[in-house]
Design a protein around this motif. Structure first.
Motif, PDB file in Angstrom:
ATOM      1  N   HIS A 271      -0.878   2.703  -7.988  1.00 28.57           N
ATOM      2  CA  HIS A 271      -1.894   2.621  -7.044  1.00 28.57           C
ATOM      3  C   HIS A 271      -1.512   1.720  -5.724  1.00 28.57           C
ATOM      4  CE1 HIS A 271      -4.787   5.082  -9.183  1.00 28.57           C
ATOM      5  NE2 HIS A 271      -4.522   4.321 -10.343  1.00 28.57           N
ATOM      6  N   GLY A 272      -0.220   1.891  -5.692  1.00 32.93           N
ATOM      7  CA  GLY A 272       0.550   1.230  -4.529  1.00 32.93           C
ATOM      8  C   GLY A 272       0.638  -0.360  -4.945  1.00 32.93           C
ATOM      9  N   GLU A 273       0.096  -0.719  -5.815  1.00 30.42           N
ATOM     10  CA  GLU A 273       0.584  -2.363  -6.315  1.00 30.42           C
ATOM     11  C   GLU A 273       1.619  -2.493  -7.404  1.00 30.42           C
ATOM     12  OE1 GLU A 273      -1.456  -4.796  -5.124  1.00 30.42           O
ATOM     13  OE2 GLU A 273      -2.529  -3.306  -4.132  1.00 30.42           O
TER      14      GLU A 273
ATOM     15  N   ARG B   8       0.724  -5.886 -17.554  1.00 34.87           N
ATOM     16  CA  ARG B   8      -0.443  -5.141 -18.143  1.00 34.87           C
ATOM     17  C   ARG B   8       0.009  -3.666 -17.748  1.00 34.87           C
ATOM     18  NH1 ARG B   8      -5.580  -8.320 -16.438  1.00 34.87           N
ATOM     19  NH2 ARG B   8      -5.594  -9.620 -18.253  1.00 34.87           N
ATOM     20  N   GLU B   9       0.690  -3.330 -16.843  1.00 35.83           N
ATOM     21  CA  GLU B   9       0.897  -2.053 -16.524  1.00 35.83           C
ATOM     22  C   GLU B   9       2.371  -1.628 -17.158  1.00 35.83           C
ATOM     23  OE1 GLU B   9       0.055  -4.052 -13.872  1.00 35.83           O
ATOM     24  OE2 GLU B   9      -2.012  -3.661 -13.806  1.00 35.83           O
TER      25      GLU B   9
ATOM     26  N   GLU C 227      -6.957   6.466 -17.344  1.00 38.09           N
ATOM     27  CA  GLU C 227      -7.199   7.810 -16.662  1.00 38.09           C
ATOM     28  C   GLU C 227      -7.275   7.842 -15.038  1.00 38.09           C
ATOM     29  OE1 GLU C 227     -10.206  11.672 -16.929  1.00 38.09           O
ATOM     30  OE2 GLU C 227     -10.148  10.245 -18.384  1.00 38.09           O
ATOM     31  N   GLY C 228      -6.426   8.749 -14.658  1.00 41.77           N
ATOM     32  CA  GLY C 228      -6.233   8.632 -13.036  1.00 41.77           C
ATOM     33  C   GLY C 228      -5.372   7.630 -12.495  1.00 41.77           C
ATOM     34  N   THR C 229      -4.488   6.868 -13.271  1.00 37.93           N
ATOM     35  CA  THR C 229      -3.341   6.029 -12.913  1.00 37.93           C
ATOM     36  C   THR C 229      -2.394   6.762 -12.235  1.00 37.93           C
ATOM     37  OG1 THR C 229      -3.839   4.505 -14.735  1.00 37.93           O
ATOM     38  CG2 THR C 229      -1.708   4.415 -13.586  1.00 37.93           C
TER      39      THR C 229
ATOM     40  N   THR D 210       0.667  -1.252  -0.057  1.00 43.33           N
ATOM     41  CA  THR D 210      -0.114   0.027   0.040  1.00 43.33           C
ATOM     42  C   THR D 210       0.951   1.311  -0.097  1.00 43.33           C
ATOM     43  OG1 THR D 210      -0.082   0.027   2.322  1.00 43.33           O
ATOM     44  CG2 THR D 210      -2.007  -1.129   1.306  1.00 43.33           C
ATOM     45  N   ALA D 211       0.220   2.191  -0.502  1.00 39.42           N
ATOM     46  CA  ALA D 211       1.199   3.639  -0.546  1.00 39.42           C
ATOM     47  C   ALA D 211       0.465   4.490   0.575  1.00 39.42           C
ATOM     48  CB  ALA D 211       0.443   4.211  -1.812  1.00 39.42           C
ATOM     49  N   ALA D 212       1.218   5.531   1.076  1.00 40.00           N
ATOM     50  CA  ALA D 212       1.106   6.238   2.125  1.00 40.00           C
ATOM     51  C   ALA D 212       1.894   7.660   2.306  1.00 40.00           C
ATOM     52  CB  ALA D 212       0.891   5.836   3.473  1.00 40.00           C
TER      53      ALA D 212
END
Length: 175
Positions: A133-135, A140-141, A80-82, A22-24
């Motif tokens: 997004h923390g992953e 795919r990405e 969008e929003g990545t 996770t991101a923080a």
């Protein structure tokens, strides 16, 4: 025919087995920070680094021990929003001993490569993204790592020359 590293098969297998994190956090320089402590992975893909004659490997886990920043993608191919996370390219180059070079060549597992001049990483905060997004970035990405130019803050980077330097599926950093 482009040279594809033998490391690709192992990298793809490792990417598909990664555990999420996770991101923080937030950074004082205005760029959000993500926790580096959660970046350690049991199995971590590797990137070949160094001058061709003296190349070695560095793991994504090692790269993720550096301070991480968050940056949105500026490329139309991304959802969008990545939000991508990773260390600054300048920090990665210092880690691998390439901070004194005039340019590096980033090469993807698909054989595509781009020369990144020192001026780019000194002028803009280029991010070597290893997460979205923390992953962990999967195939795919376009992972396990990819270079992100901060087009959201620097509209002048929305140009073919910089888009072409945005290497993904990163397998090698040479100088």
């Amino acid at each position: 025919m482009p040279r594809v590293p033998v490391l690709v098969a192992a990298t793809v297998a490792a990417v598909l087995q990664l555990a999420p994190a996770t991101a923080a956090g937030g950074g004082a320089d205005g760029a959000p920070r993500v926790a580096a402590a959660d970046a350690a992975r049991a199995e971590s893909p590797e990137i070949r680094v160094g001058p061709v004659a003296y190349a070695r490997t560095v793991s994504i886990a090692e790269i993720e021990r550096l301070p991480m920043v968050e940056v949105p993608s500026g490329l139309s191919m991304d959802r969008e929003g990545t939000l991508f996370q990773g260390p600054l390219l300048a920090d990665v180059l210092a880690l691998i001993g390439a901070d004194g070079v005039d340019a590096v060549v980033l090469r993807g597992a698909d054989g595509y490569g781009a020369r990144i001049p020192r001026e780019d990483w000194e002028r803009w905060p280029l991010v070597l993204a290893t997460r979205a997004h923390g992953e962990p970035l999967g195939i795919r990405e376009r992972g396990p790592a990819r270079l992100i130019y901060p087009m959201h803050r620097h509209p002048e980077l929305d140009d073919r020359i910089y888009i072409d330097r945005s290497v993904w599926l990163l397998a090698e950093i040479e100088w």
